[in-house]
Design a protein around this motif. Structure first.
Motif, PDB file in Angstrom:
ATOM      1  N   VAL A 165      51.336  40.161  32.343  1.00  0.00           N
ATOM      2  CA  VAL A 165      50.624  40.808  33.449  1.00  0.00           C
ATOM      3  C   VAL A 165      49.139  40.490  33.344  1.00  0.00           C
ATOM      4  CG1 VAL A 165      50.032  42.994  34.538  1.00  0.00           C
ATOM      5  CG2 VAL A 165      52.329  42.646  33.587  1.00  0.00           C
ATOM      6  N   LEU A 166      48.602  39.921  34.413  1.00  0.00           N
ATOM      7  CA  LEU A 166      47.165  39.665  34.504  1.00  0.00           C
ATOM      8  C   LEU A 166      46.638  40.332  35.772  1.00  0.00           C
ATOM      9  CD1 LEU A 166      44.506  38.322  33.644  1.00  0.00           C
ATOM     10  CD2 LEU A 166      45.233  36.276  34.903  1.00  0.00           C
ATOM     11  N   ILE A 167      45.740  41.303  35.600  1.00  0.00           N
ATOM     12  CA  ILE A 167      45.123  42.003  36.723  1.00  0.00           C
ATOM     13  C   ILE A 167      43.614  41.859  36.603  1.00  0.00           C
ATOM     14  CG2 ILE A 167      44.834  44.202  37.915  1.00  0.00           C
ATOM     15  CD1 ILE A 167      47.509  45.089  36.751  1.00  0.00           C
ATOM     16  N   LEU A 168      43.012  41.367  37.662  1.00  0.00           N
ATOM     17  CA  LEU A 168      41.565  41.214  37.721  1.00  0.00           C
ATOM     18  C   LEU A 168      40.992  42.164  38.761  1.00  0.00           C
ATOM     19  CD1 LEU A 168      41.281  37.297  37.767  1.00  0.00           C
ATOM     20  CD2 LEU A 168      41.337  38.821  35.780  1.00  0.00           C
ATOM     21  N   GLU A 169      39.724  42.485  38.584  1.00  0.00           N
ATOM     22  CA  GLU A 169      39.007  43.316  39.552  1.00  0.00           C
ATOM     23  C   GLU A 169      37.742  42.551  39.947  1.00  0.00           C
ATOM     24  OE1 GLU A 169      38.751  47.928  39.515  1.00  0.00           O
ATOM     25  OE2 GLU A 169      36.923  47.178  38.547  1.00  0.00           O
ATOM     26  N   ALA A 170      37.414  42.571  41.243  1.00  0.00           N
ATOM     27  CA  ALA A 170      36.264  41.795  41.708  1.00  0.00           C
ATOM     28  C   ALA A 170      35.578  42.499  42.863  1.00  0.00           C
ATOM     29  CB  ALA A 170      36.714  40.394  42.131  1.00  0.00           C
ATOM     30  N   ASP A 171      34.275  42.348  42.932  1.00  0.00           N
ATOM     31  CA  ASP A 171      33.491  42.805  44.089  1.00  0.00           C
ATOM     32  C   ASP A 171      33.383  41.622  45.040  1.00  0.00           C
ATOM     33  OD1 ASP A 171      32.946  45.383  42.963  1.00  0.00           O
ATOM     34  OD2 ASP A 171      31.537  44.393  41.604  1.00  0.00           O
ATOM     35  N   TRP A 172      34.064  41.737  46.137  1.00  0.00           N
ATOM     36  CA  TRP A 172      34.219  40.584  47.025  1.00  0.00           C
ATOM     37  C   TRP A 172      33.231  40.673  48.199  1.00  0.00           C
ATOM     38  CZ3 TRP A 172      37.873  37.070  45.446  1.00  0.00           C
ATOM     39  CH2 TRP A 172      38.004  35.925  46.238  1.00  0.00           C
ATOM     40  N   PRO A 173      32.399  39.652  48.395  1.00  0.00           N
ATOM     41  CA  PRO A 173      31.465  39.659  49.526  1.00  0.00           C
ATOM     42  C   PRO A 173      32.199  39.381  50.835  1.00  0.00           C
ATOM     43  CG  PRO A 173      31.276  37.606  48.302  1.00  0.00           C
ATOM     44  CD  PRO A 173      32.259  38.445  47.550  1.00  0.00           C
ATOM     45  N   ALA A 174      32.672  40.445  51.481  1.00  0.00           N
ATOM     46  CA  ALA A 174      33.476  40.302  52.692  1.00  0.00           C
ATOM     47  C   ALA A 174      32.600  39.955  53.886  1.00  0.00           C
ATOM     48  CB  ALA A 174      34.243  41.593  52.967  1.00  0.00           C
ATOM     49  N   GLN A 175      33.052  38.992  54.663  1.00  0.00           N
ATOM     50  CA  GLN A 175      32.289  38.538  55.819  1.00  0.00           C
ATOM     51  C   GLN A 175      32.164  39.650  56.853  1.00  0.00           C
ATOM     52  OE1 GLN A 175      33.839  34.947  57.482  1.00  0.00           O
ATOM     53  NE2 GLN A 175      32.353  34.852  59.145  1.00  0.00           N
TER      54      GLN A 175
END
Length: 595
Positions: free
Chosen positions: A44-54
């Motif tokens: 299991v690989l889970i990442l978290e990211a702050d995504w610059p949404a358009q």
């Protein structure tokens, strides 16, 4: 022996293919995103990211879960702080970045690039919908409804279900009573499992509202339970007890103006078992309006000590239109009647498939019983051993395909008798009258008896009574088989077919494997060897032919009258099933004698 140096198949995918993980992380970096690792173990690989949404001033928090079988399977992407009205699971907050169709995920695409592409499309779709630009939205999104009900499926009690008419509209009132037909369906996973059918919605005074719903065949042990329902849109929560509390809170608000009405509803919850339905507007068709009725059901069971447990019960649309929407031809079959003669290895499967296709009435004529050895090539197993084949199959159809009326006829066509005392005591008319009545009433007669005597007799009388006749049988050793149809205006008949098979000119004989004969221990009748997995080739062609004749042009019966199947080549070697179609013209030694 040297140990294998390759990593084990159960190793993490990033251990098996470290360059794949490096490429994945590089793709995030290329987009200026620095993901944080939430979990990385046991596949299991889970990442978290702050995504610059358009189009949004602030970044969007995303949780990205890689499949343990990455890159073969699609990832899951959740926006835990977002609350979109479409394209997001309201319970898990996972985004619907791909459709449910197979082949949507490109295993060669890096996940970061996939999110960048699909998230942008999702946000543009939502903006178009919010601004009322429905044509633009329709170009960007899958044009299918997004109902709320399916999201609760994984939270429901194992093996229990409550069925309702999916075509019924949302109740006009705010609350009421409902009649539920209850049947135990105990399973190994859940001894308390049951099936419920919402038969009738009522107002709080017991007056019926909307159409009555139900199946033609209700189980004999069914009970009728009175439950309650309340109308409000449930919030996206997973706790059944909390959903019940909110339903009662909604009823409490109704009680301010209608205290007696709500009190009568709440009286239905006093026993050891109670049902509460939540009705809400749901999206049944693609568009801007929630134009259908959705249902969630809650069951509360109380023990002897008064302790209560509430469980969510799966609701399923089970009206006639709901069931047969996947098979449009069924609409033309629901009013038709088929007589199936012989429900053995071929006729048993054919009868079952005709019921599954939606034929309204099936009469099953057979005199034999189910033996354990029959299970190798018969639809039902141990539960039917020792039962009459016709009765076992009819009971199974009635229990599982409620829109089909199944009738068992336990008789042997054409059997001679030497003792008048063995004749039925109520024999008043001609001994063949009941058989002739069955033939005349049928829209199609299916003959899977594998008996030349039955074939000759039935084909003769079907022609005489102007009833379409379909027959099929397998050859010894399951080397091949034949399916033929003779309709009232056919030039040739069954006897013509036999003459053509003798001549081997117009129609070739199907292959035969004489080695395929066995006499089971304790049995005095030889039988051919083979399993249902081969015999069903013939059963299914019988069904396709019958459906074509019954469907009033909705389903093509095919341009041939005789289909010859080959399953074995030279030397008895198995080959792919091969069908050849032929016409059956009048033969000079039969119908063509005057030609």
């Amino acid at each position: 022996m040297a140990k294998h140096k390759e990593p084990r198949a159960d190793h993490d995918w990033w251990t098996l293919w470290p360059t794949v993980l490096n490429d994945e992380l590089a793709a995030f970096a290329r987009l200026g995103i620095s993901p944080r690792t939430i979990q990385k173990r046991n596949g299991v690989l889970i990442l978290e990211a702050d995504w610059p949404a358009q189009g949004q001033s602030a970044s969007m928090l995303l949780r990205i879960g890689y499949s343990p079988l990455h890159p073969f399977f699609r990832p899951a992407v959740a926006a835990p702080n977002a609350n979109f009205d479409r394209h997001q699971n309201p319970l898990t907050r996972e985004l619907c970045l791909l459709t449910q169709e197979a082949g949507q995920w490109n295993s060669n695409q890096l996940v970061a690039d996939f999110i960048q592409e699909r998230l942008d499309q999702l946000l543009r779709t939502l903006a178009a919908r919010n601004e009322g630009r429905w044509e633009d939205a329709a170009k960007l999104e899958e044009q299918v409804p997004d109902p709320l009900m399916p999201y609760f499926t994984g939270l429901a009690e194992d093996d229990s279900v409550i069925l309702f008419d999916g075509q019924a509209t949302l109740p006009a009132a705010r609350h009421g009573l409902m009649e539920v037909v209850y049947t135990d369906r105990e399973t190994w996973r859940n001894p308390a499992a049951f099936e419920g059918v919402v038969r009738q919605l009522k107002d709080s005074q017991g007056a019926s509202t909307g159409k009555r719903f139900g199946f033609p065949n209700e189980p004999k042990d069914a009970q009728v339970i009175t439950g309650r329902w309340v109308k409000f849109t449930p919030p996206p929560i997973t706790d059944a007890g909390e959903l019940l509390r909110l339903a009662e809170e909604e009823l409490g608000r109704h009680a301010v103006l209608q205290p007696g009405s709500v009190q009568k509803l709440n009286e239905t919850t006093q026993g050891p078992f109670s049902i509460t339905g939540i009705a809400f507007p749901d999206e049944a068709e693609y568009g801007s309006q929630k134009n259908g009725a959705g249902w969630l059901f809650l069951v509360t069971r109380r023990g002897p000590t008064g302790d209560a447990e509430t469980r969510l019960i799966l609701g399923e649309r089970a009206g006639k239109d709901d069931v047969f929407s996947r098979l449009p031809v069924a609409r033309s079959l629901l009013t038709k009647k088929v007589l199936v003669v012989g429900c053995g290895a071929i006729g048993g499967f054919a009868g079952l498939e005709l019921a599954r296709a939606g034929v309204g009435e099936i009469e099953i004529l057979d005199f034999d019983t189910v033996q354990p050895g029959n299970s190798l090539r018969w639809p039902l197993g141990r539960s039917a051993w020792g039962s009459a084949k016709s009765i076992a199959l009819a009971k199974f159809i009635a229990a599982n395909y409620p829109w089909t009326k199944a009738i068992a006829v336990g008789t042997r066509i054409g059997a001679a008798e030497t003792d008048p005392d063995r004749l039925p005591g109520d024999q008043k008319g001609h001994v063949l009258a009941p058989i002739f009545d069955l033939l005349r009433a049928a829209h199609v007669v299916v003959d899977a008896s594998a008996s030349p005597e039955v074939h000759l007799a039935l084909s003769h009388y079907c022609r005489r009574f102007s009833v379409p006749y379909v027959m099929g049988y397998a050859t010894l050793g399951l080397a091949g088989g034949i399916v033929a149809r003779h309709v009232p205006d056919s030039e040739g008949c069954f006897v013509c077919l036999q003459e053509h098979l003798k001549d081997k000119q117009e129609i070739p004989r199907p292959r035969v494997d004489d080695a395929g004969i066995v006499i089971p221990v304790g049995c005095n009748a030889p039988t051919f060897t083979g399993g249902g997995f081969d015999l069903q080739e013939i059963s299914l062609e019988i069904v396709r032919t019958a459906v074509g004749l019954l469907s009033d042009g909705t389903y093509d019966p095919g341009g041939w009258e005789v289909a010859v199947l080959t399953l074995k080549g030279d030397g008895g070697v198995r080959m792919l099933p091969h069908w050849e179609g032929y016409q059956c013209p009048a033969h000079p030694r039969c119908c063509g004698a005057s030609l």
